[in-house]
Design an enzyme around this catalytic site. Structure first.
Site, PDB file in Angstrom:
ATOM      1  N   CYS A   2      -2.007  -2.114   4.713  1.00 34.61           N
ATOM      2  CA  CYS A   2      -2.350  -0.793   4.200  1.00 34.61           C
ATOM      3  C   CYS A   2      -3.810  -0.527   4.539  1.00 34.61           C
ATOM      4  O   CYS A   2      -4.715  -1.045   3.883  1.00 34.61           O
ATOM      5  CB  CYS A   2      -2.122  -0.715   2.693  1.00 34.61           C
ATOM      6  N   GLU A 113       1.218   4.006   8.174  1.00 31.28           N
ATOM      7  CA  GLU A 113       1.391   2.823   9.011  1.00 31.28           C
ATOM      8  C   GLU A 113       1.643   3.287  10.436  1.00 31.28           C
ATOM      9  O   GLU A 113       2.238   4.344  10.662  1.00 31.28           O
ATOM     10  CB  GLU A 113       2.548   1.969   8.502  1.00 31.28           C
TER      11      GLU A 113
END
Length: 231
Positions: A2, A113
């Site tokens: 993340c 992502e």
């Protein structure tokens, strides 16, 4: 992993709800929205601490996103510390202290992502649920060694786990997202953090990880709600 996430009005409402009735802020948290939060920027963290009389207090605080352990001589670490791998967490010098007694939640609207195609092209994707996410995190206070007059700086990291479910096709790592009951267990200041606790949180998070929705977005330039719109 993340490395970018978003904070919206729902996240700020979640922060207010968390501290309402049962606590106060460590330091003032000024609500803001951002759709492109990056490491080393300020992020909200939610904590539970014990008062002198043993009462559990819920608190919110602003933290630098990249944990710096108290023994570090410099803010800049040799390795990135905005994420911490859940596997073997208790064995790592940087993480084992915070794991014992300095655990936090990092609320987010969702995160990004990048999927890498066979030709090497990387495409960002917006990953989310219908409600705000709560990432498992750790925090640590730091100030320059030898300077007793300097202000303490609150720093934090977000835990990651192996990806499961549909999102695994994007990347092999994902943030550790906790459901409600697991959040209470993770924050409990009366519980000493161990690897067994981390592993239990990973197991509890699978149900949410498998439900994550995602879609491709345009390259992350600037900051605004248009960043999460489908490309």
């Amino acid at each position: 992993m993340c490395g970018r996430f978003a904070i919206d009005d729902q996240v700020n409402d979640r922060i207010s709800e968390f501290v309402r009735d049962t606590g106060r802020d460590f330091r003032e948290w000024d609500p803001f929205t951002s759709w492109n939060v990056k490491p080393t920027q300020q992020i909200p963290v939610l904590l539970e601490t014990l008062s002198e009389d043993g009462e559990v207090q819920r608190r919110s605080a602003a933290a630098r996103w990249s944990l710096v352990p108290p023994w570090a001589s410099d803010l800049k670490q040799r390795f990135p510390t905005f994420n911490a791998r859940s596997e073997g967490l208790a064995e790592k010098r940087t993480w084992r202290g915070p794991l014992k007694s300095s655990r936090a939640l990092v609320p987010a609207a969702g995160y990004y992502e990048w999927h890498t195609a066979e030709d090497g092209t990387k495409t960002p994707h917006w990953i989310h649920l219908e409600q705000p996410l709560s990432f498992a995190g750790l925090y640590s206070w730091w100030r320059p060694k030898g300077d007793d007059t300097a202000d303490w700086l609150l720093t934090a990291t977000i835990l990651t786990r192996p990806s499961t479910g549909p999102v695994a096709e994007l990347h092999d790592r994902a943030p550790l997202i906790l459901p409600d009951q697991a959040q209470a267990d993770w924050l409990d200041p009366c519980t000493e953090g161990t690897q067994a606790l981390v592993d239990a949180m990973v197991d509890a998070s699978t149900s949410l990880t498998d439900q994550l929705a995602f879609h491709p977005v345009r390259p992350l330039r600037g900051d605004g709600p248009e960043l999460i719109e489908p490309a």
